[in-house]
Design a protein around this motif. Sequence first.
Motif, PDB file in Angstrom:
ATOM      1  N   TYR A   2       0.669  -0.969   0.008  1.00  0.00           N
ATOM      2  CA  TYR A   2       0.041  -0.006  -0.083  1.00  0.00           C
ATOM      3  C   TYR A   2       0.833   1.203   0.039  1.00  0.00           C
ATOM      4  O   TYR A   2       0.452   2.302  -0.317  1.00  0.00           O
ATOM      5  CB  TYR A   2      -0.996   0.034   1.236  1.00  0.00           C
ATOM      6  N   TRP A   3       2.177   1.235   0.225  1.00  0.00           N
ATOM      7  CA  TRP A   3       3.003   2.325   0.341  1.00  0.00           C
ATOM      8  C   TRP A   3       3.625   2.778  -1.154  1.00  0.00           C
ATOM      9  O   TRP A   3       3.628   3.853  -1.486  1.00  0.00           O
ATOM     10  CB  TRP A   3       4.286   2.156   1.338  1.00  0.00           C
ATOM     11  N   ALA A   4       3.330   1.813  -2.057  1.00  0.00           N
ATOM     12  CA  ALA A   4       3.627   2.216  -3.362  1.00  0.00           C
ATOM     13  C   ALA A   4       2.985   3.118  -4.112  1.00  0.00           C
ATOM     14  O   ALA A   4       1.708   3.065  -3.859  1.00  0.00           O
ATOM     15  CB  ALA A   4       4.127   0.867  -3.985  1.00  0.00           C
ATOM     16  N   LYS A  10      -0.557  10.531  -8.780  1.00  0.00           N
ATOM     17  CA  LYS A  10      -1.614   9.414  -8.872  1.00  0.00           C
ATOM     18  C   LYS A  10      -1.738   8.710  -7.669  1.00  0.00           C
ATOM     19  O   LYS A  10      -1.025   8.950  -6.671  1.00  0.00           O
ATOM     20  CB  LYS A  10      -1.410   8.157  -9.927  1.00  0.00           C
ATOM     21  N   ALA A  11      -2.891   7.774  -7.614  1.00  0.00           N
ATOM     22  CA  ALA A  11      -3.177   6.822  -6.532  1.00  0.00           C
ATOM     23  C   ALA A  11      -3.467   7.721  -5.062  1.00  0.00           C
ATOM     24  O   ALA A  11      -2.676   7.530  -4.233  1.00  0.00           O
ATOM     25  CB  ALA A  11      -2.105   5.852  -6.201  1.00  0.00           C
ATOM     26  N   PRO A  12      -4.157   8.702  -4.972  1.00  0.00           N
ATOM     27  CA  PRO A  12      -4.196   9.697  -4.028  1.00  0.00           C
ATOM     28  C   PRO A  12      -4.584   8.641  -2.671  1.00  0.00           C
ATOM     29  O   PRO A  12      -4.568   9.518  -1.460  1.00  0.00           O
ATOM     30  CB  PRO A  12      -5.286  10.569  -4.343  1.00  0.00           C
ATOM     31  N   MET A  13      -5.235   7.551  -2.805  1.00  0.00           N
ATOM     32  CA  MET A  13      -6.032   7.056  -1.753  1.00  0.00           C
ATOM     33  C   MET A  13      -4.783   6.570  -0.729  1.00  0.00           C
ATOM     34  O   MET A  13      -5.191   6.478   0.488  1.00  0.00           O
ATOM     35  CB  MET A  13      -6.607   5.730  -2.233  1.00  0.00           C
ATOM     36  N   ARG A  14      -3.721   6.378  -0.942  1.00  0.00           N
ATOM     37  CA  ARG A  14      -2.635   6.006  -0.134  1.00  0.00           C
ATOM     38  C   ARG A  14      -2.354   6.923   0.807  1.00  0.00           C
ATOM     39  O   ARG A  14      -1.688   6.741   1.617  1.00  0.00           O
ATOM     40  CB  ARG A  14      -1.529   5.501  -0.951  1.00  0.00           C
ATOM     41  N   PRO A  43      -1.047  -0.233 -10.513  1.00  0.00           N
ATOM     42  CA  PRO A  43       0.164  -1.128 -10.637  1.00  0.00           C
ATOM     43  C   PRO A  43       1.161  -1.178  -9.563  1.00  0.00           C
ATOM     44  O   PRO A  43       1.557  -2.152  -9.194  1.00  0.00           O
ATOM     45  CB  PRO A  43       0.413  -0.997 -12.081  1.00  0.00           C
ATOM     46  N   PRO A  44       1.549  -0.141  -9.245  1.00  0.00           N
ATOM     47  CA  PRO A  44       2.643  -0.124  -8.060  1.00  0.00           C
ATOM     48  C   PRO A  44       2.185  -0.833  -6.733  1.00  0.00           C
ATOM     49  O   PRO A  44       2.844  -1.502  -6.206  1.00  0.00           O
ATOM     50  CB  PRO A  44       2.850   1.356  -7.885  1.00  0.00           C
TER      51      PRO A  44
END
Length: 794
Positions: A226-228, A233-237, A362-363
């Motif tokens: 989840y850190w990746a 992008k991926a603001p949810m992290r 993907p990350p």
Amino acid sequence: MNFFANPLMPTQARPSASQEDATASVSDAMASLFDPFGFGRAAFDYWRDSVERSVLYLDVMRERGNQYLAHMEQTKPSVLGFETEVLVDGRTLPQPTNYELLRVIPPKGVETDPLSRPFVVVDPRAGHGPGIGGFKPDSELGVALRAGHPCYFIGFLPFPEPGQTVEDVVESEVAFLRHVIERHPETTEKPMVVGNCQAGWQLMMAAALEPDVFGPILIAGAPLSYWAGEHGKAPMRYTGGMTGGSWVTALTSDLGNGLFDGAWLVQNFERLNPANTYWKKQYHLFANVDTESNRYLEFERWWGGHVVLGGEEIQYIVDNLFVGNRLSTAQLVTRDGRRIDLRNVRSPVVVFCSRGDDITPPPQALGWIRDLYEDENDIIANEQTIVYCQHDTTGHLGIFVSSSVSRKEHTEFTANMDYIDVMPPGLYETTITHADDHDEGELIERDYLLEFTPRDFDELDREVMHKPEDDRRFATVARISEINLGLYRLYMQPWLQAVMTPEAARLIRRMHPIRLGYKLLSDRNPMTVPLPVMADRIRLSRHPVGEDNLFKAVETMTSDQIVTGLNAFRDARDSATERLFMDIYGQPLLQAAVGLYGDAHVHRRRPGAEPEHRRFIEQRQEELRAKIAKGGSHEAVMRALIYILGGAPATDERNFKRLRASRAALEPNAKLCDFKRLVREQFFILKLDREQALNALPALLKGQSNDEIDAHMSHLEDVLSASGELSEHVASRLTQVGELFDQARPAVQQQVASSPQAPQQAAKDVAEKPAAKPATASTKKATPAKRKTPPEGE
């Protein structure tokens, strides 16, 4: 056009057709006289159409509310589109859970083979109800049923059992798989298991603890790291850091009297894309209400089927995965002392993700590979096969819901699982191309072809985009989360738990904004009483306008502008959130205050560097070195094939199809598990000492006749030719293997082979083979001169 016709007029009171035509002609004449450019007619048509669409839209929303209420009142709500029977109820297990194992009954006209590998789909429990893996005929289950696999489904009930934990759920899934295996005693292959989203990391935990019950594993859209993520992008992290950690999760669970309302998770998903949530999805229904209502209601039946999680469950998930990121670094330990190390998974793992997924990009789907292993050689040393596939555009739900994805990607994954199961260890990426783009069409059984290309960590890093400085930021979030959670539990939680009652918790759940949105537009609202009557009358005499209507075009352009504005708001919000997160948690003073400044590993240690792991690898290498010269013709042929294919940039199912057919002819009684062991063992022997392994080929073939050796070479040529013309590098290796095989021939044949004309005659023989063996043409084109063993890494 008749402006004066009343669509609500009873049929018997309407004028005759001739009267209507006369009235229409008069109306058209008057309209042309007073409205020569047609603006008035276009305005009136659009006004009437928009009023009708508004009524129909509100009626669909009323049906949605009724559907939601009926769905939530069911004891076992599910959107599964197949008939099932319950085999094991998780509530009867030693550690009770709200999960259950279902057998999927094939629909009419579909036959399954009880000897085929069982296929198990595990549904995600992330706020919605079960059934999404079998939502419609073109689904994961539908694909497997049509392929002839006995299918099973692991779903769940709306409310957890008292005291239920994530470890209990994992143990339940292991028990379910053991039951599936017991139901198929004659099948040597372990079940193929599919885990969607949250179910993916649960399955990986189970497979790490009990690897013997799993066959190939497909995890679709599962966030294991989840850190990746990629900047921008991926603001949810960043959510955990912006709320101060997991204390908010504990607060929400306490407000639910120990239960966490899944509607909060759904709300988090919806906030990621406000344009779709607040406008685009609803406007699409409004604009196409005549054709889209059924599809919309079918999806909303699942999207609005909110379930409840146990407070202890969701706290474990947030602390250890979303904030702590402990699963991908082997830091989780079960209550009985077992470490959950994903390197213990013995089954091939297929990771399916999408670049268009903003929930599990993907990350996050692939980052665990980099967290656990130092490089691709470390993956090989752990005897692990990892295959990843990236879709270009589909969103998170499309990964396991989209019909086009099911017909293409999931069909290929299912059809190639036996191939994936015997592939040598390593890291591979798959690409799916249309069958028409390839030769050898008779070897391609479906519309698409799945190809496998070996990858290294440099190529993987381009997808994961790992940044050590970000690791320190997220590790700081994890420390602050622990501090804030401790303070909450010390000062707030006792008071809140003392005043909350089950009745108050139920009231809070019922008043959730998302739930109210369904209930307020249902038959329980007396203001909706006239809607069905009005909608039925409108459907009897509907007056839609075309896209060429001026005002309809303006409506479409206005909608596009609203979507653009909401997207701009989203981008600005996400950019500001990311910048604020990076600035706050990148402060050296804050990192030092929680004991992380200057810490090299910041919680993301790589387990592969541990001494005990190195000792295991060394011991395994010594065992393999002793087997280099042991075996017979089967070992020789497989070793030669792996060596030759090692020079190919990619391989695909055509090789496996011919290899499987030839294996059945050469070894009729061989089991797939024995074949898999043979492939992996010979692969490791070549990896350990390639030169010694190749030099041992004549010894492995000792005692074989000329006809048998010719049959082995024909076997190799037939398999290699399946993917089309051989490259020069592959053909060179084939020639080298042929020379090594010649050394094992009886003395008379060796004399012939050693004559000056032997190499030319061998090339002529290959070139003159019949057309039924496609290897001949390609071998003829790319037959190089004799050379020594290529250096390592070539």
